[in-house]
Design an enzyme around this catalytic site. Structure first.
Site: not given
Ligand SMILES: [Zn+2]
Length: 417
Positions: A80, A82, A142, A175-176, A198, A381
């Site tokens: 992903h 984003d 990520d 995705e997030e 991921d 994150h």
């Molecule tokens: Zn991810």
């Protein structure tokens, strides 16, 4: 030729944060197209002329099978584009730090330090180079590490002229914020099965997720002046607490791990007249998942016996299911991943149940079986996100092994015959 590290650093600098409060559908943030357009340009540069980005901000590309290998299954590779809105991904300034042990000073000026005591797994990477942030943003490994690994593997396969079956690539938006699979064109993608890249530590892969439901609970009370309320008032706030007390107190996220499921009260609003609560319900076992949903409905029924019909109204809606329910009959797909990791030099790949879902579990139920491979990022994150260079390189080797005809023949094709 590029390296996987060059790629990660280049992609990390592109702002592509998804946005809970942004546009409806995908992309939630138009800036995600910047990332998509960059990737399409790079794919064209590698000679993959069919690469394109669609109106929903999904990048698709295909490598046709090397002549003679058309019989191999078409394998999908997905990551992903984003980054999470939980911490800013703007003006990311990646730095490579040679880790010699102990704490890592990410930012002298602002005194931002990644402490070894807080992140004990750092000990595994003493003597290695780490791609880190400057402590003011996330890194976005990520899942830009996943993209970097896939595209580096593609570049190397092409330049080496290594044989492979048909490969289908997709880079997804949002995705997030849980929309990564929503506009995914499974039929157009054309893969027999796929892998998301991921994950976290490069030795760990995943093929079990939660079964998930969301419950919206409305508690209907009756408000009247407290001075004259005797035998009349029904306080929705008190009844909401009573309802919650009917659910098992120790089966919450704060008290569970591994394969243990839970009820999670994530929102509660209200006044005397009416209260609302939002729960998420999670369990790896389908049977226990169904029992949990029944338990919540039973609690509502019990409240209605006590206080009258429709006092508590619970609306339960399924969100996604454990991919293992499908994959248990297609375990060769999981075995291929494990064999590829071994071929890339990981002596003992491990797998752990995801306490959440992935785009892959939505795709699995749309007909595209899709376990999750590691993508080498740690501390996702947050400002302490990093990716070890060695792990990124192992990721590239894993993808190359995954599409190697000898391995695919042995694990998948033989099984299908
Ligand atoms: Zn991810």
């Amino acid at each position: 030729m590029d390296t996987v590290v060059d790629r990660l650093i280049r992609y990390a600098k592109v702002f592509s944060e998804s946005d809970y409060y942004g546009q409806a559908g995908t992309p939630s943030n138009p800036a995600e197209f910047d990332m998509a357009n960059l990737l399409v340009g790079e794919l064209h540069g590698l000679g993959v002329d069919n690469a394109f980005v669609d109106a929903h901000c999904y990048v698709y590309a295909w490598l046709p099978a090397t002549p003679g290998y058309e019989h191999l299954p078409a394998i999908g590779l997905i990551a992903h584009m984003d980054t999470t809105p939980d911490l800013t991904g703007k003006d990311v300034k990646p730095q490579i730090i040679h880790y010699t042990g102990g704490d890592i000073v990410l930012n002298q000026e602002q005194n931002i330090v990644m402490e070894a005591a807080r992140f004990p797994e750092l000990a595994k990477f003493v003597g290695q180079d780490l791609v880190c942030t400057d402590g003011t943003t996330l890194l976005g490994a990520d899942d830009k590490a996943g993209i970097a690994i896939i595209l580096q593997a593609v570049e190397e396969l092409l330049s080496e002229g290594a044989p492979h079956g048909k490969l289908c690539l997709c880079f997804t938006p949002d995705e997030e914020i849980g929309r990564g699979a929503s506009n995914f064109d499974v039929a157009g993608f054309g893969a027999d099965f796929a892998y998301t890249l991921d994950g976290g530590d490069i030795t760990d892969y995943e093929y079990e997720t939660f079964n998930a439901a969301m419950a919206h609970v409305t508690v209907n009370g009756f408000s009247i002046h407290p001075g004259t309320a005797k035998d009349k008032m029904k306080n929705a706030l008190l009844m909401a607490m009573e309802f919650n007390a009917l659910l098992p107190a120790l089966e919450t996220p704060g008290h569970t791990e591994g394969y243990e499921g839970f009820f999670h009260l994530q929102e509660m609003h209200g006044k005397v007249e009416q209260a609302t609560m939002v729960y998420i319900i999670r369990d790896h076992s389908m049977e226990r998942f169904k029992e949990r949903k029944a338990m919540l409905e039973k609690a509502a029924a019990q409240m209605n016996l006590r206080y009258g019909a429709d006092t508590v109204v619970a609306e339960v809606e399924d969100q996604y299911y454990n991919m293992y329910e499908v994959l248990k009959d297609r375990m060769e797909i999981v075995h291929l991943a494990e064999e590829a990791m071994k071929a890339a030099g990981i002596a003992q790949p491990t797998h752990s149940p995801i306490r959440g879902g992935t785009d892959g579990c939505m795709l699995t139920y749309k007909g595209l079986p899709c376990p999750n491979l590691p993508s080498a990022g740690h501390n996702a994150h947050g400002r302490f996100e990093y990716a070890p260079v060695e792990s990124l390189k192992t990721g590239v080797k894993t993808v190359k092994a995954l599409v190697c005809p000898t391995l695919v023949e042995r694990v998948i094709v033989k099984k299908e015959v």
